[in-house]
Design a protein around this motif. Structure first.
Motif: not given
Length: 220
Positions: A10-24, A140-151
């Motif tokens: 579950g480590c791939t996906g939209d890399t901008q998703r979390a940057d623009t979502d205050p819920a994250y 929020f588990r899909e995203g770049d390496a940083h978001m993947s690390a947290i997940w």
């Protein structure tokens, strides 16, 4: 190749998703409070129960909370900076895993069976906390390496807690310390596996960004 392999966790996906979502951001703050707060509690419980597995899991909680706090700050950083932070997170996780293995080996020389009831009770509470954190982060588990690390950190914590509960049952049954030490070592191996995934993903992202920058320079 990397994209196919990392998609399994579950480590791939939209890399901008979390940057623009205050819920994250709100989700990250919840995870920070859960991890740091329970990490201190579990560390205290680990010393009371004399459980190396609980102590290892407490270190994981505290480490995750600290790294997730960095994650909140990283949302305002560039993609390259986030990849570098993820690389540091992976290396930190690897060092933590090696440290836990070393501690388990040292304790095996003078092992005393921990208090199984207290150990199991704290591990069950830790599992509830980790499941809550994982659920908060799941969308929020899909995203770049940083978001993947947290997940990955939150997911692995929940897996480790199940192992500690099993170890507590085995300690109560055998009245020996080896299940506690074994699970502590297994938690460390989980650390090392996640460290490998995170470092590999972050390295690939940094290489891709470097190649893209070179292409822009050449095109000019």
């Amino acid at each position: 190749m990397l994209e196919n392999e990392t998609s399994d966790c579950g480590c791939t996906g939209d890399t901008q998703r979390a940057d623009t979502d205050p819920a994250y951001r709100r989700a990250l703050w919840i995870v920070v409070l859960l991890n740091l707060g329970f990490g201190v509690f579990e560390a205290f419980g680990g010393f009371l129960a004399d459980s190396q597995a609980l102590k290892a899991d407490a270190l994981d909680f505290i480490g995750d909370g600290s790294i997730t706090l960095i994650g909140i700050l990283a949302l305002a950083w560039t993609a390259r900076t986030r990849a570098r932070v993820a690389l540091a997170q992976g290396l930190f996780l690897g060092v933590l895993g090696l440290g836990v293995i070393g501690l388990a080996v040292w304790r095996s020389l003078n092992a005393v069976a921990p208090e199984a009831g207290l150990m199991g009770g704290i591990a069950a509470a830790a599992l509830v906390v980790n499941i809550a954190a994982a659920l908060v982060l799941m969308r929020f588990r899909e995203g770049d390496a940083h978001m993947s690390a947290i997940w990955l950190f939150s997911r692995n914590d929940a897996i480790a807690n199940v192992g500690v509960i099993i170890a507590a049952v085995l300690v109560a049954w055998t009245e020996q310390a080896w299940p506690d030490l074994l699970v502590a070592a297994i938690i460390a191996l989980i650390f090392l596996h996640s460290a490998y995934l995170i470092v590999r993903r972050a390295t690939e992202e940094l290489r891709a960004q470097h190649a893209s920058a070179l292409e822009r320079v050449v095109s000019k």
